[in-house]
Structure formats: C-alpha cells, structure tokens
Design an enzyme around this catalytic site. Structure first.
Site, PDB file in Angstrom:
ATOM      1  N   ARG A 131      -3.276 -45.225  -5.416  1.00 49.08           N
ATOM      2  CA  ARG A 131      -4.207 -46.320  -5.103  1.00 49.08           C
ATOM      3  C   ARG A 131      -5.656 -45.847  -5.098  1.00 49.08           C
ATOM      4  O   ARG A 131      -6.556 -46.572  -4.674  1.00 49.08           O
ATOM      5  CB  ARG A 131      -3.832 -46.937  -3.751  1.00 49.08           C
ATOM      6  CG  ARG A 131      -2.617 -47.858  -3.868  1.00 49.08           C
ATOM      7  CD  ARG A 131      -2.103 -48.317  -2.527  1.00 49.08           C
ATOM      8  NE  ARG A 131      -3.112 -48.854  -1.651  1.00 49.08           N
ATOM      9  CZ  ARG A 131      -3.578 -50.115  -1.719  1.00 49.08           C
ATOM     10  NH1 ARG A 131      -3.134 -50.931  -2.654  1.00 49.08           N
ATOM     11  NH2 ARG A 131      -4.479 -50.541  -0.862  1.00 49.08           N
ATOM     12  N   LYS A 132      -5.900 -44.634  -5.613  1.00 43.48           N
ATOM     13  CA  LYS A 132      -7.271 -44.127  -5.711  1.00 43.48           C
ATOM     14  C   LYS A 132      -7.930 -44.655  -6.986  1.00 43.48           C
ATOM     15  O   LYS A 132      -8.271 -43.898  -7.904  1.00 43.48           O
ATOM     16  CB  LYS A 132      -7.279 -42.603  -5.697  1.00 43.48           C
ATOM     17  CG  LYS A 132      -6.854 -42.013  -4.355  1.00 43.48           C
ATOM     18  CD  LYS A 132      -6.877 -40.504  -4.396  1.00 43.48           C
ATOM     19  CE  LYS A 132      -6.453 -39.918  -3.056  1.00 43.48           C
ATOM     20  NZ  LYS A 132      -6.416 -38.429  -3.079  1.00 43.48           N
ATOM     21  N   THR A 133      -8.072 -45.961  -7.036  1.00 44.87           N
ATOM     22  CA  THR A 133      -8.705 -46.593  -8.188  1.00 44.87           C
ATOM     23  C   THR A 133     -10.186 -46.805  -7.915  1.00 44.87           C
ATOM     24  O   THR A 133     -10.634 -46.798  -6.764  1.00 44.87           O
ATOM     25  CB  THR A 133      -8.050 -47.946  -8.500  1.00 44.87           C
ATOM     26  OG1 THR A 133      -8.094 -48.758  -7.317  1.00 44.87           O
ATOM     27  CG2 THR A 133      -6.601 -47.766  -8.925  1.00 44.87           C
TER      28      THR A 133
END
Length: 279
Positions: A131-133
């Site tokens: 989820r490190k977008t």
C-alpha cells in the site's frame, strides 16, 4: 472500464489549461496528426486504454499499435500510437497523457523484470505490491502492476483483514487480535497477520490465519520459518515483506514462500520516456 479514471485525468487536463493556453489558442480549429514515440530502450506498456478514453473526451482520435502489457523495444519501430484532432486540444492534452503513459509503464516495466527474475528460480512465487503507493495515483499504479504481471495485493482496507503490528499492540496479542477480528469478518474475507518473529508466526498458525506475512525477516530465517508454517498447515499462504528490493529479491525465492511484496515497486518511480511528435 476505467471510465471514472479517465474522467479524473480529463479534469487534470482542464485544470492545467486553466482559463486558456495562450501558446496554443491561435491554432484552434487546425486539424493535426502525430505519433507517440517510445524513447526509452525497453518498456512494458501500461495506460494506453485509459489514454484512449481521455483523448476521446477532447474529440481526439487515437490508435495504439500495442496493447497494455506488451513489451516494446525502442528502435526503428518505436512509434507506439498515432493521434489526430484539433491542434488546441492535442496540445493541452499532450503532457498529461504522456505523463500517464510514462508513469504507468514505469511501474509495469519494473514489475515485469521482477516477475521474470522470480520465474527463473521459483515460478510459483507471486510478486506483489504494497500500500506504499504515491498519493492520488494508487489506482493507476495498481492497474500497471497487473499489466506487468504482478499481484496488486489489497486494493483497499476491506479487501482483506490485515492485522499489523499496531493492531496487535492494541489487541494485546496475535491470538486476541484474530479472535476479535473474526467476530465481525465476513466468511468471504481472509485474515492476514503481520508477524515479527517465529513465535508470533506459529501463534498465527494455531489461530488459523489464512496468510502470514513475515515482516523484515532476513532471507535465511524467512525460509526457515516459512517451512515451519507450511509443515503446520500447507494451505497457509506465506508472504515476505519489508526491506526487500529488486537487488535482494532472489535471496527470498524458496519453495516455502508464496508471495514477495515490495514497496519499492510503487514508492520509487523512474519514468519511461515517451514523446509526441506532430507530423
């Protein structure tokens, strides 16, 4: 498909135009055509389907010679698409649509390279995102991951009940966290638990977690703990994550690990170079 994303990107074009593009205003009404060129040596194309929809909103016709997910090499045949329409509309759309292609293709290209690397040693292993977008760009990045042959992981918080370190601190233990989450969880959802050591991993096994993520484990220990998890219950999926990058991924490829997730797939972007040349 992707209609909402195309609408959002079209809004970005209009915001960029603001009141008027003074440099392009005298050219309104002039019909032009041009080619979109790949200038990088190698790319996995991503974003073309969205770009076609965006251009259509400005009455610009486009035809791509490649499909999202295709590998393209620069060279004599580096024209990837042709477009035609009103010069003013083409010019105000130019940078935004090229940015979409460059951004998404960069993610797809990075993912494809990692997927191919994994296939050589452990074909069963999935390469997944995290989820490190980049804020406001997560949907584009997740689509690009699909085009690159990777796994999107969770698209949102409700996709899977993922119990992380702070959850465990607040619930008091892995066992209590799983028990409490199960009270409200639908039968259609899986539970994933992020663990920091072997003891936590085995506790998650005993409490019937569906997926166990080994977080920040060194490669040798990750494979050792993964083997114990599989011996306990072979159906439990084992994911490794945390501190893994494209240079160290090979050391995590073993028969007991099912998924390797890397934040650097989406948190670090090196643009693929595209340009528009009017003819």
């Amino acid at each position: 498909m992707f209609e909402k994303l195309a609408e959002k990107i079209a809004e970005l074009v209009i915001e960029d135009e603001n009141f008027i593009d003074f440099a392009s205003y005298p050219l309104r009404g002039k019909m032009v055509s041009g080619n979109i060129i790949l200038k990088s040596n190698y790319a996995v194309l991503s974003g073309s389907e969205i770009v076609v929809k965006v251009l259509k909103k400005f009455s610009i016709d486009s035809e791509f010679y490649y499909t999202d997910g295709d590998i393209i090499y620069s060279g004599a045949n580096n024209v990837i698409a042709k477009i035609s329409g009103d010069a003013y509309n083409v010019l105000i759309c130019e940078r935004t649509v090229l940015n979409v292609l460059s951004f998404m293709s960069s993610v797809a290209t990075k993912v494809r390279k990692l997927v191919e690397k994994a296939k050589q040693k452990a074909p069963h292993v999935k390469i997944a995102a995290t989820r490190k977008t980049i804020p406001f760009s997560g949907e584009l990045q997740k689509i690009a991951i699909i085009h690159g042959g990777g796994d999107t992981h969770r698209l949102n918080l409700s996709d899977c009940a993922m119990i992380k370190d702070n959850h465990i601190k607040l619930y008091g233990s892995v066992a209590n966290a799983i028990r409490r989450v199960k009270e409200n969880l639908s039968f259609s959802k899986k539970i994933e638990v992020e663990v920091e050591n072997e003891q936590m991993a085995l506790e998650a096994c005993e409490c019937k977690a569906d997926i166990i993520m080994l977080d920040n484990f060194p490669p040798e220990l990750a494979c050792k703990v993964a083997e114990k998890i599989k011996k306990f219950n072979h159906s439990i999926l084992v994911e490794v994550s945390g501190g893994i990058d494209p240079d160290t991924i090979e050391s995590y490829l073993c028969e007991y690990i099912d998924i390797i997730s890397l934040g650097k797939i989406t948190s670090e972007v090196k643009y693929i170079d595209f340009s528009l040349e009017l003819i």
